[in-house]
Scaffold this active site. Structure first.
Site, PDB file in Angstrom:
ATOM      1  N   HIS B 134      -4.648  24.411  44.767  1.00  0.00           N
ATOM      2  CA  HIS B 134      -5.626  23.327  44.807  1.00  0.00           C
ATOM      3  C   HIS B 134      -5.420  22.637  46.127  1.00  0.00           C
ATOM      4  CE1 HIS B 134      -6.582  23.488  40.493  1.00  0.00           C
ATOM      5  NE2 HIS B 134      -5.352  23.920  40.386  1.00  0.00           N
ATOM      6  N   ASP B 164      -3.403  33.622  36.507  1.00  0.00           N
ATOM      7  CA  ASP B 164      -2.350  34.125  37.369  1.00  0.00           C
ATOM      8  C   ASP B 164      -0.982  33.488  37.256  1.00  0.00           C
ATOM      9  OD1 ASP B 164      -3.837  32.474  40.275  1.00  0.00           O
ATOM     10  OD2 ASP B 164      -3.365  31.804  38.258  1.00  0.00           O
ATOM     11  N   TYR B 395     -11.138  19.312  35.853  1.00  0.00           N
ATOM     12  CA  TYR B 395     -11.917  20.188  36.732  1.00  0.00           C
ATOM     13  C   TYR B 395     -12.411  21.434  36.033  1.00  0.00           C
ATOM     14  CZ  TYR B 395      -7.654  23.037  37.431  1.00  0.00           C
ATOM     15  OH  TYR B 395      -6.548  23.822  37.255  1.00  0.00           O
TER      16      TYR B 395
END
Lengths: 277, 841
Positions: B134, B164, B395
């Site tokens: 990020h 991941d 988000y």
């Protein structure tokens, strides 16, 4: 009037380096007139954090020791400085006057903790000011203390018996980083690692961890005893450096074992297999 | 001008930003004042625990102003020198070309023109785009804000991410206990209070919370783990590396060989079964398939009893230790703080990690998951008594587009073709490719089984000709990343756009480079660390803090916010009005404010002025709803997570597996592929295809390497930008004028190779070579080398040449691209064999 000091609890330091980074953030490129010239953007470190790896695989511990200026009440740097270039404020904070100290490069050798650094560009020695500039504006604590996530760094008024730092010092469990300097450091430490001797005891006849076995440690006439835990592990912490100790292991039905070892470093004696007697 | 103190947020915590004369002079944690909501107090074992009234920051954001003003910022728009969109494109020069400064108009005109041309020539599916995590923080100026809305509106081939950081949990544990909406880990509500009151022991299995901040929560829980120790709660660490948390807190460190954790788990089950020290009631009533598992563990199916002796050979941990571990676990109320969510120990991102992750759930099930003091507690790092009735999107709350929550019209992607991130190089270089699953399979178990092919068959499929890369770098976060070097140099890729704040290791493969500003250079709104969606209810903070991210400084150099960049492109492509719906940046911020719970507490003006809001925590009277407690007690699920599909139905007491229970034998896997030997319906240890038993490889590459997430950078976003981090020797070590990436090696392995502390060494296998600085340490088990992933500096000795030796420290060049297993398309980064030798320049 407060008299400021710190207590640093090594048991709580996780080695995150927030103290170092927040100190850099406060001072690198930022001048505080009368308190400190700006630190250069790189190269200085007013609170080094020393990592210490202790022991041998698989018995390893890691400790971290932050080392700010100790703001000594009997500061050698004050004595060596010319023209009163270093002074102690009424609140105990030791300040290098950025104007008066100009050119006094020899001051970087005056501190036994080596906390004074030389700013080549500004030709002035510099060090931790315990964020005096912030405290004078009514702020609560220095940047390093504010950024510490575990409270390993503690700050307060040494003359207030109720303050956290005073209460901890009153327990008698704090010490100067180097006991021998005798310079009345106002930053004191808890949990400074000594040396450890550890081992794991296994019953050889059954290939099993030996729980509850008495392990005695001795040095001259002093002695301590612990019992092994479920993993057969025993540990003696806080031992003296470079000293010979004798470990005696006695388990009912098994041959006693004696091991002599010198604490040149933290020592893991490994798996000690007991044989039936 | 007088000093201003503004509020902002980062991936490592919320900050007060000091601005003087238009420049950020320093950044500090947010220290709460007396008007902010009181903090919680937990009473346990005769003590009271309350957190400090401030935010804590992860180390790399303490120095954030260095990142903002870094010389590595992309200052202007650039065009790659030999790239001529109207002539020769010279793709072979990507990675080694020079860059020419151009104007914004030229840059945006070129990008828009290329988008238009490629859509016309090949179809909209010929464009793909991807973000990273990020490099900024904020709902509206970030990857799931303007990026998602723009590309959905344009229409593009969606790049599916693999989950991941928690591969094994996603592809494995979902089939054991459901929780697909959380990608295989469980929520952690109210676990801190439960642990402080009831837990006797914590087993940290392949997790390093002091390093990972368990995602974005600064160092909030560091103090919790000290409280646990002060209460005499034992901490056992299972990790091939004596990690940063283990080093300071571990009472016992057990170091299995990488890739063998599943064997250790099976042996623990063996001890419990043969000694009868498991929760028989729970197994009987809350699980299915145990009888088959019991037989297997005892060796009644294949003649191999999973004894501690059997596991000892595989893991290289003495059998007597395994036996004691199992007995201690059973004898004490134990929290399993496993790294399912954030694989900082590596076990969740290794071959057959599905097996280990499933066995983690099964082991805790055998001890009565959800009873007091007994749970899966992510890193011992989440679950303070906070109030989750307060709404604020994260988000990920709206999938790929936060604007979908507040826009009049949600952007719908007209392109159905997908491509898979881990296979992107193969997709470009050697199509077709196929894979299974939909990336983040957060909507159902079945999503994992959906097969995909690229290019999509039929008229809507197209080979990708254009990549728009929004932030970050794969070279040190994906696997076998020399493939990316080759990919970018393919002539099939006609246009590559890099949009980022800093020159990252991938940036120099771009044709057009667009300078984006950091979130400090514009306004935004967010909640600290809130991912929403797959992260709903993951909260490792001591307080929930909403932030009005104030614009602190003007965009530096010629950078523009992502929002401005996408607006400019939308304008050229004719959909500006649709994109913005006439809203300004501030309008959008207000809309988020209005859909959150903030208006119940504070006016917009008040919120904007103060810049942050601390959500009141649970009062002592409010009910505690410990995760999984409802399941243990056979009640309807009562935890706040809104995405559990059975919640509120007559099956609310069930887990999301097909049977509704914990499954020793997975019904979903039995249905899908009962004959999958790499992820069988019942989990077990399977020898790694690149591990200590892979004799054909260990002859050449005898050392196992693990590359977990680093402590001093969030992925690649802080390394090589916040240069002060290079003064931290655990991050980089300066030698001869270069800041080297450390690799940790055991003294016996170092001596055998004549390697000493601080020697520069070459770490290599068939996939590539990386130069590192050797750190000889007792903290790695013999046979293991440890180096973090996420170096942001890809510094090949031969720029632009795939396979060149890298001295920046991109360990991922060496990691295998082979997937976890046939049907689990995840990264197996930590199954990697290497050799290390002294580097003679």
């Amino acid at each position: 009037m407060a008299r400021y000091g710190m207590v640093i609890d090594i048991n709580k330091c996780t080695g995150c380096y927030n103290c170092f980074l927040s100190c850099r953030d406060e001072f690198a490129g930022n001048e505080y007139k009368g308190y400190s010239a700006a630190q250069p953007m790189e190269g200085q470190n007013w609170i080094p954090v020393i990592e210490k790896e202790r022991g041998q695989y698989p018995k390893v511990k890691v400790s971290y020791t932050p080392i700010p200026c100790m703001h000594c009440d009997d500061a050698p740097c004050i004595k060596m400085a010319q023209n009163g270039a270093i002074y102690r404020r009424p609140d105990g904070i030791v300040i290098i006057d950025p104007a008066k100290a100009k050119g006094q490069k020899e001051l970087i050798s005056s501190c036994p903790y080596r906390v004074i650094e030389w700013n080549e560009q500004k030709q002035v020695p510099q060090k931790c000011i315990l964020c005096a500039h912030m405290l004078d504006k009514g702020e609560k604590e220095p940047r390093c203390v504010e950024s510490c996530p575990t409270g390993a760094l503690m700050f307060g008024d040494l003359d207030d018996a109720g303050s956290e730092v005073s209460r901890l010092i009153a327990t008698g469990k704090t010490e100067a980083l180097h006991g021998g300097y005798g310079i009345k450091e106002k930053v004191r430490y808890m949990g400074l690692p000594g040396k450890f001797i550890a081992g794991t005891i296994i019953y050889g006849d059954r290939d099993a961890c030996a729980e509850g076995v008495a392990v005695a440690l001795s040095r001259d006439s002093e002695g301590w005893e612990v019992k092994t835990n479920a993993f057969g592990d025993f540990e003696f912490e806080g031992l003296a450096d470079n000293t010979e100790y004798t470990v005696r292991i006695a388990a009912a039905g098994y041959k006693e074992q004696t091991i002599t070892t010198r604490t040149r470093k933290d020592t893991y004696l490994g798996e000690i297999t007991l044989k039936r007697s | 001008m007088a000093e201003q103190i503004l509020t902002q947020c980062t991936v490592g915590g919320p900050v007060f930003v000091h601005v003087e004369d238009g420049k950020i002079s320093k950044m500090r944690p947010i220290v709460f004042d007396d008007t902010d909501a009181p903090s919680w107090t937990i009473e346990a074992r005769g003590r009271k625990f309350t957190p400090p009234r401030k935010t804590t920051l992860q180390s790399y954001v303490v120095a954030e102003r260095m990142r903002i003003y870094s010389e590595n910022r992309i200052k202007y728009p650039y065009r790659r020198k030999t790239f001529d969109p109207h002539g020769d494109r010279h793709p072979e020069m990507r990675g080694k070309d020079e860059y020419i400064r151009i104007s914004w108009d030229e840059a945006l005109d070129t990008v828009a023109e290329e988008m238009r041309r490629i859509r016309k020539s090949y179809g909209p599916a010929a464009i793909t785009a991807m973000t990273s995590s990020h490099h900024n923080w904020g709902l509206l100026h970030y990857k799931f804000g303007p990026f998602g809305r723009f590309f959905n509106m344009l229409g593009y081939t969606t790049l599916m991410d693999n989950p991941d950081s928690w591969e094994g949990s996603h592809w494995g544990a979902i089939h054991t206990w459901g929780y697909f909406w959380l990608l295989g880990h469980c929520d952690n509500y109210d676990m801190l209070e439960d642990a402080l009151n009831n837990t006797e022991q914590v087993i940290f299995w392949s997790v390093d919370p002091n390093s990972s901040s368990y995602q974005y929560w600064g160092q909030e829980s560091a103090i919790w783990r000290i409280w646990l120790r002060e209460l005499g709660i034992k901490a056992i660490f299972i990790d091939p590396y004596c990690n940063t948390t283990a080093g300071v807190l571990g009472d016992k460190w057990l170091a299995p060989r990488p890739g063998t954790d599943a064997a250790l788990a099976e042996a623990i089950a063996y001890v419990w079964i043969t000694e009868g020290t498991y929760d028989k009631w729970f197994v009987e009533n809350r699980t299915i398939g145990f009888e088959e598992f019991r037989k297997h563990i005892l060796g009644e199916d294949d003649g191999v009893p999973r004894t501690p002796g059997w596991a000892a050979e595989i893991c290289d941990i003495p059998a007597h230790n395994i036996t004691v571990l199992a007995r201690e676990w059973a004898a004490k109320k134990t929290m399993l703080a496993t790294g399912a969510m954030y694989g900082t120990g590596g076990a969740v991102r290794a071959t057959y990690a599905t097996e280990w992750a499933r066995l983690m759930v099964l082991l805790i099930a055998m001890q009565g998951l959800g009873k007091p003091g007994v749970n899966v507690w992510g890193g011992a790092a989440m679950g303070a008594p906070l109030d989750f009735s307060f709404q604020m999107p994260g988000y990920g709350s709206a999938g790929w587009d936060t604007f979908a929550l507040i826009a009049r019209k949600k952007a719908e992607n007209s392109v159905s073709q997908k491509v898979y991130r881990l296979l992107l190089p193969e997709a470009i270089l050697n199509p077709p490719i196929s894979w299974i699953g939909e990336g983040f399979c957060g909507q159902s178990i079945e999503q994992q089984f959906v097969p995909h092919t690229y290019p999509e068959p039929g008229p809507n499929g197209a080979e990708i000709r254009m990549i728009h890369r929004h932030g970050g770098s794969f070279i040190s976060t994906m696997t076998e990343t020399n493939r990316w070097v080759r990919m970018y140099q393919s002539p099939k890729l006609e246009c590559v756009v890099m949009q980022d704040c800093h020159w990252q290791s991938e940036t120099r493969f771009g044709d057009i480079v667009l300078p984006a500003s950091t979130n400090f250079e514009h306004a935004d709104i967010c909640e600290w660390a809130n991912a929403g969606g797959y992260g709903e209810g993951d909260c490792g903070a001591n307080h929930r803090v909403m932030i009005y991210e104030k614009k602190c400084i003007e965009p530096l150099w010629e950078s523009k916010s992502d929002w401005e960049i996408y607006k400019a492109l939308a304008k050229r492509l004719g959909f500006l009005e649709e994109y913005t719906e006439g809203n300004s940046e501030e309008d959008w911020i207000k809309k988020i404010f209005n859909i959150s719970s903030l208006p119940k507490y504070v006016s917009y003006e008040e919120f904007k002025k103060k810049g942050y809001f601390v959500v009141p925590c649970k009062s002592p009277e409010q009910k505690r709803t410990v995760s999984n407690r409802w399941y243990y007690e056979g009640r309807p699920c009562d935890t706040p997570n809104s995405l559990n599909p059975k919640k509120g139905t007559n099956k609310a007491h069930e887990l999301a597996t097909y049977s509704g229970k914990i499954e020793f034998v997975s019904q979903s896997l039995t249905k899908f592929d009962p004959n999958d030997e790499e992820r069988p319906p019942m989990p077990r240890y399977i020898p790694s295809w690149e591990g200590h038993e892979t004799k054909e490889l260990t002859a050449k590459y005898p050392l196992q390497m693990i590359t977990p997430h680093p402590r001093y950078s969030y992925h690649t976003h802080h390394d090589n930008k916040t240069l002060w981090l290079n003064d931290i020797p655990q991050h980089r070590v300066k030698k001869d004028g270069y800041a080297w990436w450390p690799i940790r090696i055991h003294p016996s392995d170092a001596e055998a190779r004549s390697i000493r502390q601080d020697d520069i060494v070459r770490v290599y296998n068939d996939r590539g070579a990386v130069l590192c600085i050797a750190q000889v340490t007792e903290r790695v088990r013999p046979g293991l080398v440890h180096s973090y992933e996420s170096s942001a500096s890809y510094d090949p000795l031969e720029p632009g040449k795939a396979g060149s030796i890298d001295r920046g420290g991109c360990m991922n060049l060496l990691a295998p691209s082979r997937m976890l297993s046939r049907n689990a398309p995840g990264m197996a980064s930590n199954s990697c064999l290497v050799e290390v030798c002294k580097w003679e320049a």
